[in-house]
Design an enzyme around this catalytic site. Structure first.
Site, short mmCIF file in Angstrom:
data_model
loop_
_atom_site.label_atom_id
_atom_site.label_comp_id
_atom_site.label_asym_id
_atom_site.label_seq_id
_atom_site.Cartn_x
_atom_site.Cartn_y
_atom_site.Cartn_z
N LYS A 20 89.52 46.01 108.21
CA LYS A 20 89.64 47.17 107.04
C LYS A 20 88.48 47.35 106.56
O LYS A 20 87.43 46.55 106.44
CB LYS A 20 90.78 46.60 106.06
CG LYS A 20 90.55 45.46 105.55
CD LYS A 20 91.76 44.79 104.58
CE LYS A 20 91.42 43.75 103.80
NZ LYS A 20 92.60 42.97 103.28
N TYR A 53 63.82 48.66 82.85
CA TYR A 53 64.78 49.07 81.72
C TYR A 53 65.16 48.18 80.70
O TYR A 53 65.61 46.81 81.08
CB TYR A 53 65.98 49.91 82.27
CG TYR A 53 65.55 51.26 83.12
CD1 TYR A 53 65.04 52.43 82.45
CD2 TYR A 53 65.83 51.35 84.55
CE1 TYR A 53 64.97 53.51 83.01
CE2 TYR A 53 65.70 52.62 85.01
CZ TYR A 53 65.25 53.63 84.31
OH TYR A 53 64.97 54.64 84.97
C1 LIG Z 1 92.56 41.59 103.72
C2 LIG Z 1 93.69 40.88 104.50
C3 LIG Z 1 93.48 39.79 105.15
C4 LIG Z 1 92.07 39.08 105.26
O1 LIG Z 1 91.83 38.37 103.95
P1 LIG Z 1 90.52 37.27 104.15
O2 LIG Z 1 90.70 36.88 102.65
O3 LIG Z 1 89.25 38.58 104.11
O4 LIG Z 1 90.58 36.61 105.25
C5 LIG Z 1 94.76 39.17 105.89
N1 LIG Z 1 95.76 39.63 105.78
C6 LIG Z 1 96.17 40.71 104.70
C7 LIG Z 1 97.59 41.34 104.76
C8 LIG Z 1 95.04 41.37 104.48
O5 LIG Z 1 95.30 42.56 103.46
#
Ligand SMILES: *Cc1c(COP(=O)(O)O)cnc(C)c1O
Length: 363
Positions: free
Chosen positions: A35, A255
């Site tokens: 994702k 800055y």
């Molecule tokens: C993002 C996600 C994961 C992976 O999580 P990590 O902490 O990056 O391993 C697994 N299951 C779901 C439902 C997620 O949304």
């Protein structure tokens, strides 16, 4: 010459980290979670490193299409399921498995016209309280789904809120087990933290769902580091020193003049700023590697530049390579987790925030 900043995606590291996830959950199949454009790495760029996965899990239909366009014919899971009725047509066309977390999604399935039943992952809210059916509602949701001709296999899924810390997974697992134990179907519960810390929760996982670990950061930093988990950085961000200043005591940097020299210093100005995805909030002292040697930032991060202390490194200067995170040319690693900690955040956020203007190479 383009502006001297570059991100590198390390194909071997992705493959190595995926194998580390397998090592901790040897009986499970592995979804590589891609994702957010593979956590900022780029789905197309990460794909070769991750093609040894058993499936790809993601959120967005457009991302699912991209995984199919890469030639992937294996499982693809939509972790939040569909958002509207017509998404189900794309699920049929692209052969996607999808999460069902609410009654509205069951209604959409019931109204979906198809001859090819779809595989779904029924999601339980076992305590995170974001998505899913509460344990006491779970069975009726399953019964409803099970009666639909549009539905093929039903698998069981939940997500942990505390797999990375002392609270652990026991309470949520008890709720999940109690509500699913006599139901048929595969199970998936573990993110990276649960996979690494709880061995994928033996017996509860036909599939594990690691994300962050695959990209080489520790899911439970600072209790554990990427190194202690045997993970390798999948992304390096580096830029060059494009200017050098010699400071006298009392001179300031950047800055707000937030850094003031007390002794004569040599300062390198690096072609990386917050518009590249480097956190503006990182204070003086945030670690970097300068030509592979440990160093640190000075003063505020600006949009296109940040400054580093060259004083202890007489051989460093104009043109030196500064590694903001990842692996330097001499092999030394600056974990993204160390930088994220200085920014009061997690490596998750840094990798996802790599800016589109940064040129990326895959090696
Ligand atoms: C993002 C996600 C994961 C992976 O999580 P990590 O902490 O990056 O391993 C697994 N299951 C779901 C439902 C997620 O949304």
């Amino acid at each position: 010459m383009p502006r001297p900043i570059q991100a590198t995606i390390h194909t071997q590291a992705l493959a190595h980290n995926l194998n580390r996830a397998r090592h901790f959950a040897p009986d499970a199949r592995v979804w590589a979670v891609v994702k957010a454009n593979a956590y900022g790495h780029g789905i197309e760029r990460a794909f070769n490193g991750l093609r040894g996965a058993d499936g790809f899990a993601l959120l967005d239909l457009a991302e699912a299409q991209r995984v199919r366009d890469l030639g992937w014919r294996g499982p693809v899971l939509l972790l939040e399921g569909v958002f509207e009725q017509r998404d189900l047509e794309l699920c049929s066309r692209l052969d996607l498995w999808h999460t069902v977390h609410c009654n509205e999604q069951i209604d959409m399935l019931a109204a979906h016209k198809t001859n090819v039943p779809q595989r779904v992952f029924l999601k339980m809210n076992s305590g995170m309280n974001r998505l899913g059916f509460r344990p006491e509602q779970y069975r009726s949701a399953w019964t409803r789904l099970n009666a639909l001709p549009q539905v093929d296999e039903i698998s069981h899924m939940t997500h942990f809120s505390d797999a990375d810390g002392p609270a652990g997974v026991a309470r949520q697992m008890a709720a999940f087990d109690a509500a699913t134990q006599d139901l048929p179907g595969e199970r998936t519960v573990s993110n990276s933290a649960a996979t690494l810390r709880h061995g994928g929760v033996p017996g509860a996982n036909d599939w594990v769902r690691p994300g962050i670990a695959v990209y080489g950061s520790a899911p439970d930093f600072p209790e554990n580091s990427a190194e202690t988990w045997g993970l390798q950085p999948a992304m390096t961000l580096e830029a060059r020193v494009i200017g050098v200043q010699h400071l006298q005591p009392g001179d300031t940097v950047g800055y707000g003049s937030s850094f003031r020299a007390e002794v004569p210093m040599r300062v390198g100005t690096v072609a990386c700023g917050y518009a590249d995805g480097y956190p503006r909030i990182c204070p003086t002292g945030t670690p970097v590697l300068i030509d592979g040697q440990p160093g640190h930032t000075l003063g505020r991060v600006s949009m296109d530049m940040l400054c580093v202390d060259l004083t202890p490194l007489p051989n460093a200067g104009q043109g030196s390579t500064v590694t903001l995170w990842g692996r330097a040319h001499n092999g030394r690693v600056l974990p993204m987790d160390d930088v994220a900690a200085r920014a009061g955040t997690l490596a998750y956020e840094l990798m996802c925030a790599l800016a589109a203007r940064v040129p990326v190479v895959v090696e």
